[in-house]
Every structure is written in structure tokens, then in C-alpha cells.
Design a protein around this motif. Structure first.
Motif, mmCIF file in Angstrom:
data_model
loop_
_atom_site.group_PDB
_atom_site.id
_atom_site.type_symbol
_atom_site.label_atom_id
_atom_site.label_comp_id
_atom_site.label_asym_id
_atom_site.label_seq_id
_atom_site.Cartn_x
_atom_site.Cartn_y
_atom_site.Cartn_z
ATOM 1 N N ASP A 204 84.478 79.107 33.694
ATOM 2 C CA ASP A 204 84.315 80.024 34.820
ATOM 3 C C ASP A 204 82.841 80.227 35.143
ATOM 4 O O ASP A 204 82.133 80.948 34.435
ATOM 5 C CB ASP A 204 84.972 81.362 34.457
ATOM 6 N N GLU A 205 82.350 79.536 36.163
ATOM 7 C CA GLU A 205 80.992 79.685 36.699
ATOM 8 C C GLU A 205 79.903 79.333 35.687
ATOM 9 O O GLU A 205 78.789 79.842 35.793
ATOM 10 C CB GLU A 205 80.780 81.108 37.227
ATOM 11 N N GLU A 206 80.189 78.461 34.733
ATOM 12 C CA GLU A 206 79.162 78.055 33.762
ATOM 13 C C GLU A 206 78.384 76.834 34.225
ATOM 14 O O GLU A 206 77.218 76.662 33.863
ATOM 15 C CB GLU A 206 79.799 77.777 32.405
ATOM 16 N N LEU A 207 79.016 75.982 35.014
ATOM 17 C CA LEU A 207 78.334 74.806 35.555
ATOM 18 C C LEU A 207 77.598 75.155 36.839
ATOM 19 O O LEU A 207 76.447 74.767 37.055
ATOM 20 C CB LEU A 207 79.339 73.684 35.815
ATOM 21 N N GLU A 208 78.261 75.898 37.688
ATOM 22 C CA GLU A 208 77.676 76.333 38.962
ATOM 23 C C GLU A 208 78.316 77.655 39.340
ATOM 24 O O GLU A 208 79.547 77.801 39.245
ATOM 25 C CB GLU A 208 77.912 75.294 40.056
ATOM 26 N N GLU A 209 77.510 78.625 39.727
ATOM 27 C CA GLU A 209 78.063 79.928 40.090
ATOM 28 C C GLU A 209 78.984 79.783 41.295
ATOM 29 O O GLU A 209 78.685 79.085 42.259
ATOM 30 C CB GLU A 209 76.947 80.938 40.366
ATOM 31 N N GLY A 210 80.134 80.450 41.203
ATOM 32 C CA GLY A 210 81.124 80.359 42.267
ATOM 33 C C GLY A 210 82.171 79.289 42.028
ATOM 34 O O GLY A 210 83.124 79.170 42.804
ATOM 35 N N LEU A 211 82.019 78.491 40.958
ATOM 36 C CA LEU A 211 82.946 77.395 40.670
ATOM 37 C C LEU A 211 83.732 77.684 39.403
ATOM 38 O O LEU A 211 83.155 78.032 38.370
ATOM 39 C CB LEU A 211 82.184 76.078 40.505
ATOM 40 N N ARG A 212 85.052 77.536 39.473
ATOM 41 C CA ARG A 212 85.925 77.676 38.308
ATOM 42 C C ARG A 212 86.749 76.396 38.173
ATOM 43 O O ARG A 212 87.206 75.847 39.176
ATOM 44 C CB ARG A 212 86.842 78.887 38.481
ATOM 45 N N SER A 213 86.936 75.911 36.941
ATOM 46 C CA SER A 213 87.718 74.693 36.750
ATOM 47 C C SER A 213 88.600 74.805 35.516
ATOM 48 O O SER A 213 88.283 75.517 34.559
ATOM 49 C CB SER A 213 86.807 73.467 36.634
ATOM 50 N N LEU A 214 89.692 74.075 35.568
ATOM 51 C CA LEU A 214 90.700 74.081 34.520
ATOM 52 C C LEU A 214 91.021 72.639 34.176
ATOM 53 O O LEU A 214 91.222 71.823 35.079
ATOM 54 C CB LEU A 214 91.947 74.801 35.045
ATOM 55 N N ALA A 215 91.037 72.289 32.881
ATOM 56 C CA ALA A 215 91.216 70.894 32.481
ATOM 57 C C ALA A 215 92.215 70.763 31.343
ATOM 58 O O ALA A 215 92.427 71.693 30.554
ATOM 59 C CB ALA A 215 89.878 70.281 32.063
ATOM 60 N N ALA A 216 92.805 69.563 31.249
ATOM 61 C CA ALA A 216 93.755 69.239 30.186
ATOM 62 C C ALA A 216 93.507 67.799 29.736
ATOM 63 O O ALA A 216 92.974 66.983 30.498
ATOM 64 C CB ALA A 216 95.189 69.402 30.681
ATOM 65 N N PRO A 217 93.899 67.458 28.509
ATOM 66 C CA PRO A 217 93.610 66.116 27.980
ATOM 67 C C PRO A 217 94.639 65.055 28.361
ATOM 68 O O PRO A 217 95.814 65.348 28.587
ATOM 69 C CB PRO A 217 93.644 66.355 26.461
ATOM 70 N N VAL A 218 94.146 63.823 28.410
ATOM 71 C CA VAL A 218 94.985 62.626 28.526
ATOM 72 C C VAL A 218 94.837 61.876 27.215
ATOM 73 O O VAL A 218 93.717 61.688 26.732
ATOM 74 C CB VAL A 218 94.545 61.743 29.705
ATOM 75 N N ARG A 219 95.953 61.439 26.624
ATOM 76 C CA ARG A 219 95.919 60.825 25.292
ATOM 77 C C ARG A 219 96.421 59.390 25.320
ATOM 78 O O ARG A 219 97.149 58.992 26.235
ATOM 79 C CB ARG A 219 96.768 61.654 24.318
ATOM 80 N N ARG A 224 95.094 60.215 20.475
ATOM 81 C CA ARG A 224 93.666 60.458 20.643
ATOM 82 C C ARG A 224 93.363 60.813 22.097
ATOM 83 O O ARG A 224 93.902 60.204 23.023
ATOM 84 C CB ARG A 224 92.877 59.214 20.235
ATOM 85 N N VAL A 225 92.494 61.806 22.309
ATOM 86 C CA VAL A 225 92.096 62.185 23.668
ATOM 87 C C VAL A 225 91.151 61.127 24.219
ATOM 88 O O VAL A 225 90.085 60.881 23.652
ATOM 89 C CB VAL A 225 91.411 63.569 23.670
ATOM 90 N N VAL A 226 91.542 60.485 25.309
ATOM 91 C CA VAL A 226 90.734 59.404 25.891
ATOM 92 C C VAL A 226 90.183 59.752 27.267
ATOM 93 O O VAL A 226 89.303 59.078 27.789
ATOM 94 C CB VAL A 226 91.542 58.093 25.980
ATOM 95 N N ALA A 227 90.700 60.808 27.866
ATOM 96 C CA ALA A 227 90.244 61.216 29.201
ATOM 97 C C ALA A 227 90.662 62.669 29.406
ATOM 98 O O ALA A 227 91.355 63.266 28.576
ATOM 99 C CB ALA A 227 90.853 60.327 30.282
ATOM 100 N N ALA A 228 90.207 63.226 30.514
ATOM 101 C CA ALA A 228 90.591 64.592 30.873
ATOM 102 C C ALA A 228 90.836 64.651 32.370
ATOM 103 O O ALA A 228 90.255 63.880 33.140
ATOM 104 C CB ALA A 228 89.489 65.575 30.479
ATOM 105 N N VAL A 229 91.725 65.545 32.771
ATOM 106 C CA VAL A 229 91.968 65.785 34.196
ATOM 107 C C VAL A 229 91.695 67.258 34.469
ATOM 108 O O VAL A 229 91.879 68.105 33.589
ATOM 109 C CB VAL A 229 93.401 65.415 34.621
ATOM 110 N N ASN A 230 91.257 67.551 35.677
ATOM 111 C CA ASN A 230 91.001 68.952 35.985
ATOM 112 C C ASN A 230 91.298 69.291 37.422
ATOM 113 O O ASN A 230 91.483 68.414 38.274
ATOM 114 C CB ASN A 230 89.558 69.348 35.621
ATOM 115 N N VAL A 231 91.352 70.586 37.661
ATOM 116 C CA VAL A 231 91.450 71.159 39.002
ATOM 117 C C VAL A 231 90.278 72.119 39.140
ATOM 118 O O VAL A 231 90.011 72.914 38.235
ATOM 119 C CB VAL A 231 92.777 71.909 39.204
#
Length: 266
Positions: A204-219, A224-231
Motif C-alpha cells: 500500500d503506497e510503498e512503491l509510489e504514493e497513491g498506488l496499491r497492489s495485490l499479488a499472488a504466486p505462480v508455481r 516452487r514459486v517461479v512468477a507472480a501476478v498482480n492487480v
């Protein structure tokens, strides 16, 4: 790797293998000197950003010009489209972008926000696929964009998927990108433990103020986690609690679907 004034030269030489080729390393450093904020550079600019002497920078630049990777216009140099071949060779062999894209398109449509996929590369994440619904960051994001892993939701998912004794090597300097950025290593490790346990990350706003993102792993097939997807979304559109309630189920379903297709394709 130092990030002072965009420099790409490493000030602390890592241990090299017996097959290490310094000239290749330096040639790639010259290519990496160019980025979205510095698309056109003079010889002096390249020398400063890579730590090379002017003479060495000149040799590498003219070699890259001869090979078709760099264009020269008077005193200025710029990358040419042929440099994309270097990245596309990797992406083609990976297969992830083609597999992820239809799922990202459905995800973006379902939640009405931008959806992306990335992999871990050193201390950064690299975008390998993206479906944008609207521009919400101050910089354009696209395939090949690199962002610091420690301050992004996808980066934290990817870091949490590593063996714990390998995480520190992928952190680099924890610079404060906004007033909310976690810069304390112990606090970040605690957050990664939380991500590892719950199976998703919200930033929540750690990369850029005003931006929130949510991510989950792809295995992969071994888990093994090999990638991630986010919104990603603008923080002003609602609370983090609302995002978790409305978006997380769609995100987890998309990540699971990409995992299933990736496993079936290998």
C-alpha cells in the motif's frame, strides 16, 4: 548494485566464475546504461553511468553500433529496436507471457484494473506480461520494466518463495521510495514471513504514493514459486480491506489457472 544517479556499475565486485568474460559484462553494462529516463546518452554519459573510461565506452558503443544494437546521431547514442531480440529470446523460451496473458485479460476485465505478471531478476522484478486498464503510475509499465522487489507486491511474493537463507542476497539497498516504504530489514523479513504463510501480498503506497497492489504466486510442478501476478489500483478508489474482499478471490483464481497451464505445458 549502486543506483546513485542511475549508475549501473557495481561498486562491490561479486565473486566471478572461471569462465567469466569481462568484456561481455562491460558491453551489457553499456546497454543497461540506457533506460526510460535516459533514452539518449553522450559518450561521457555512458562512461559515467557504467564506470568505464571514455576510451572503453567508445569502443563498446561503436561495436554495438556496428552490430545494430545502438544508433549514433552526432554526439548522442540510443538503443535500436534490435536490442529487443535479447529479451524476446528469453521470453520466448520461458513461455510464461503467452500462457499468462489470456488469464490476465480475464482478471483485468473481472476487477476493472490493470493486471501483470513478473519474474525475479536479482534484486528487481521484471515484467513479462501486462494488461493495462488505465495508467495509474507516474511511469509507463510494460514488458521488460524493472522495479525493486522489496517495495512491490509481486516482488514480495517472489522473495517469500525463496529459501529464507537466499532472500537477503536479493534485497539490495532498502531505499525509502515513499514515506510508507518498509526500509528496516527485520520488518521486511517479518512481512515476507506473513506473505509466505498467507499466500499473497498487498503493498500500500510503498512503491509510489497513491498506488496499491495485490499479488499472488505462480508455481511450477514442484511447487516452487517461479512468477507472480498482480492487480494494481489507485489507493483513492477504496480501502485495502475492500480490495482484499473484492479482488483477492479473482487474483488467486488467475494465479492458480496460470500455474495449472504452466505445469501442463512443461
Amino acid at each position: 548494485m549502486s543506483n546513485v544517479e542511475g549508475a549501473v556499475v557495481s561498486h562491490q565486485e561479486p565473486e566471478r566464475s572461471s569462465g567469466y568474460v569481462q568484456s561481455l559484462d562491460r558491453g551489457l553494462a553499456v546497454i543497461r546504461a540506457f533506460d526510460a529516463e535516459h533514452p539518449r546518452l553522450t559518450l561521457s554519459d555512458v562512461a559515467r553511468r557504467t564506470g568505464l573510461t571514455r576510451a572503453a565506452a567508445r569502443r563498446f558503443l561503436h561495436t554495438l553500433v556496428d552490430l545494430g544494437y545502438v544508433a549514433a546521431d552526432g554526439r548522442l547514442f540510443a538503443l535500436r529496436p534490435r536490442v529487443l531480440e535479447l529479451g524476446y529470446a528469453y521470453l520466448s523460451s520461458l513461455g510464461l507471457p503467452e500462457i499468462a496473458r489470456p488469464h490476465l485479460e480475464r482478471l483485468a476485465t473481472a476487477v476493472g484494473e490493470s493486471a501483470s505478471a513478473s519474474v525475479l531478476d536479482g534484486s528487481d522484478i521484471t515484467y513479462v506480461a501486462r494488461v493495462a486498464s488505465r495508467r495509474i503510475m507516474s511511469v509507463d509499465l510494460g514488458v521488460g520494466t524493472r522495479l525493486p522487489a522489496y517495495a512491490t507486491s509481486m516482488g514480495r511474493v517472489l522473495l517469500a518463495g525463496l529459501p529464507e537463507d537466499e532472500v537477503d542476497a536479493h534485497l539490495g539497498d532498502l531505499a525509502a521510495l515513499t514515506r510508507y516504504t518498509i526500509t528496516d530489514r527485520d520488518q521486511l523479513f517479518a512481512e515476507l514471513a506473513r506473505v509466505r504463510e498467507q499466500g499473497w501480498s498487498i503493498v500500500d503506497e510503498e512503491l509510489e504514493e497513491g498506488l496499491r497492489s495485490l499479488a499472488a504466486p505462480v508455481r511450477d510442478r514442484t511447487g516452487r514459486v517461479v512468477a507472480a501476478v498482480n492487480v494494481s489500483t489507485a489507493a483513492r478508489r477504496g480501502s485495502a480491506t475492500t480490495m482484499l474482499a473484492e479482488t483477492l478471490p479473482h487474483l488467486l483464481a488467475a494465479a492458480d489457472a496460470i500455474t495449472s497451464d504452466l505445469v501442463a505445458n512443461r
